[in-house]
Scaffold this active site. Structure first.
Site: not given
Ligand code: GAR
Length: 207
Positions: A65, A90, A92-93, A109, A141, A144
């Site tokens: 990573r 998507m 993890i950092l 989120h 931060t 997660l």
């Molecule tokens: C969004 O619903 C966002 O909240 C989620 O991915 C989707 C991306 O949609 N993020 C996560 O689940 C992060 N943990 P998009 O590419 O159409 O913006």
């Protein structure tokens, strides 16, 4: 003018909402959209808006990573970002990346944090019998889906909702919430933004 880098993994609808908001007297402008896969549909949308794009594929770095994050940093830093928006990114950092950009990172989120960190948020909200769902924008931060909350948007859960119908209602709220929080953050204001779905009865309960 604040310089904003946006990280995506998929269709990039939040990225588009953010970019479309950064016009006129807005204190920020998008300078780069970066994806961790060349298949991310949002890359084309960003290019069509005239924004620089980049891909840092995570796959060659499997298991390392920090090496992936080094490459991310190397790609992002020439754009001298003031703010980095994670918009459906998507990956993890680790502390390595998070320390480098401390205080400059936002994430969205699809749940009302602290509920439902991680994946499958909508199915989990339905399974729990919740009557409301929503989305959260928070500072990033090393933990997660953690970090100080900067805004939340709430929508009702309706009796016949499926994870998909709920996801699309929440996504519409995401497109309102993220630009609202970004604007405040770019102005140096960390007061929480609170939005509630104006079109549906918030008292709706599941059968
Ligand atoms: C969004 O619903 C966002 O909240 C989620 O991915 C989707 C991306 O949609 N993020 C996560 O689940 C992060 N943990 P998009 O590419 O159409 O913006």
């Amino acid at each position: 003018m604040k310089r904003v880098v946006i990280l995506i993994s998929g269709g990039g609808s939040n990225m588009v909402a953010l970019c479309e908001s950064m016009v006129r007297d807005h204190p920020a402008r998008p300078v780069l959209v970066l994806a961790n896969s060349e298949d991310a549909g949002g890359l084309r949308k960003a290019a069509d808006m005239g924004i620089d794009t980049a891909v840092v594929d995570h796959r060659p770095f499997a298991g390392d990573r920090v090496a992936f994050e080094e490459k991310l940093i190397e790609t992002i830093d020439p754009y001298t970002p003031d703010i980095i928006c994670h918009a459906g990114f998507m990956r993890i950092l680790t502390e390595h990346y998070v320390t480098h950009y401390a205080g400059r990172m936002l994430n969205i989120h699809p749940s009302l944090l602290p509920k439902y960190t991680g994946l499958n948020t909508h199915a989990r909200a339905l399974e729990a019998g919740d009557t409301e769902a929503g989305c959260t924008v928070h500072e990033v931060t090393a933990l997660l889906d953690d970090g100080p909350i900067l805004g939340q948007g709430t929508v009702p859960i309706l009796p016949d909702d499926t994870p998909d119908t709920l996801a699309s209602r929440v996504l519409k709220m995401e497109h309102q919430l993220y630009p609202a929080v970004l604007r405040r953050f770019a102005e140096g204001d960390k007061t929480q933004v609170t939005l509630r779905d104006p079109t549906l009865p918030i008292s709706a309960h599941r059968a």
